[in-house]
Design a protein around this motif. Structure first.
Motif, PDB file in Angstrom:
ATOM      1  N   ARG A 128       7.984  20.114   1.557  1.00 52.57           N
ATOM      2  CA  ARG A 128       8.215  19.197   0.438  1.00 52.57           C
ATOM      3  C   ARG A 128       8.858  17.944   0.922  1.00 52.57           C
ATOM      4  O   ARG A 128       9.793  18.027   1.699  1.00 52.57           O
ATOM      5  CB  ARG A 128       9.128  19.829  -0.589  1.00 52.57           C
ATOM      6  N   PRO A 129       8.569  16.830   0.397  1.00 54.09           N
ATOM      7  CA  PRO A 129       7.274  16.539  -0.225  1.00 54.09           C
ATOM      8  C   PRO A 129       6.312  16.041   0.845  1.00 54.09           C
ATOM      9  O   PRO A 129       6.706  15.305   1.750  1.00 54.09           O
ATOM     10  CB  PRO A 129       7.610  15.419  -1.215  1.00 54.09           C
ATOM     11  N   GLY A 130       5.062  16.441   0.761  1.00 52.25           N
ATOM     12  CA  GLY A 130       4.056  15.890   1.661  1.00 52.25           C
ATOM     13  C   GLY A 130       3.657  14.520   1.134  1.00 52.25           C
ATOM     14  O   GLY A 130       3.641  14.293  -0.072  1.00 52.25           O
ATOM     15  N   PHE A 131       3.395  13.596   2.034  1.00 45.73           N
ATOM     16  CA  PHE A 131       3.042  12.261   1.571  1.00 45.73           C
ATOM     17  C   PHE A 131       2.195  11.497   2.583  1.00 45.73           C
ATOM     18  O   PHE A 131       2.109  11.867   3.746  1.00 45.73           O
ATOM     19  CB  PHE A 131       4.298  11.445   1.210  1.00 45.73           C
ATOM     20  N   VAL A 132       1.581  10.428   2.072  1.00 45.70           N
ATOM     21  CA  VAL A 132       0.861   9.460   2.888  1.00 45.70           C
ATOM     22  C   VAL A 132       1.683   8.177   2.836  1.00 45.70           C
ATOM     23  O   VAL A 132       2.037   7.719   1.752  1.00 45.70           O
ATOM     24  CB  VAL A 132      -0.561   9.198   2.328  1.00 45.70           C
ATOM     25  N   GLN A 133       1.998   7.636   3.999  1.00 48.54           N
ATOM     26  CA  GLN A 133       2.731   6.373   4.064  1.00 48.54           C
ATOM     27  C   GLN A 133       1.849   5.349   4.764  1.00 48.54           C
ATOM     28  O   GLN A 133       1.462   5.529   5.907  1.00 48.54           O
ATOM     29  CB  GLN A 133       4.043   6.526   4.811  1.00 48.54           C
ATOM     30  N   PHE A 134       1.540   4.270   4.044  1.00 46.57           N
ATOM     31  CA  PHE A 134       0.703   3.222   4.607  1.00 46.57           C
ATOM     32  C   PHE A 134       1.516   2.367   5.572  1.00 46.57           C
ATOM     33  O   PHE A 134       2.704   2.107   5.346  1.00 46.57           O
ATOM     34  CB  PHE A 134       0.100   2.357   3.495  1.00 46.57           C
TER      35      PHE A 134
END
Length: 150
Positions: free
Chosen positions: A112-118
């Motif tokens: 937690r939490p999985g995310f995409v960071q540009f």
């Protein structure tokens, strides 16, 4: 436009088997097998929706009508995040769906939490006006239900 998730590939099996449920309830016959199986599926879905955890490896698509409103991060609300298959968008003015290069974003996997960071250097292109202008396809969940560790 509010982002939303759609499961596209369900887990191969549930968190418990029909045999395990029947054994726990000390049921020796098959008269209610259909009902018990439905209860298992409903309970698993309720747990997943309440906790955000995926109780078995499954594929999801995050859709939004816009790029991240604050910052450069999109949280993917099913954990543990295993991988992101693609980040795509529909460009302003029409045209085919385009794919963002994986070099233009970082994926944080885990509980937690999985995310995409540009990337800071990525310039967000203008989007078509539609509820699914941005699509992120990802895999989440435990491949072995005995290893579930929230």
């Amino acid at each position: 436009m509010t982002p939303y998730l759609t499961r596209t590939v369900a887990p191969v099996s549930g968190p418990i088997t029909l045999t395990e449920a029947k054994s726990f309830c000390d049921i020796q016959h098959s008269l209610k097998d259909t009902d018990i199986s439905a209860f298992i599926q409903t309970a698993a879905a309720d747990v997943e929706n309440y906790t955000g955890y995926a109780l078995g490896e499954q594929t999801w698509v995050y859709r939004s009508g816009q790029w991240p409103a604050c910052g450069r991060i999109v949280e993917l609300e099913r954990s543990p995040l295993l991988a992101v298959a693609s980040v795509k968008y529909y460009p302003y003015g029409g045209g085919a769906q385009a794919t963002v290069s994986s070099a233009d974003y970082y994926v944080a996997t885990g509980k937690r939490p999985g995310f995409v960071q540009f990337a800071d250097t990525y310039s967000f292109p203008a989007l078509a006006v539609r509820h699914d202008a941005v699509e992120i396809t990802f895999t989440a969940g435990w491949s072995d239900v005995t290893a579930i560790d929230p």
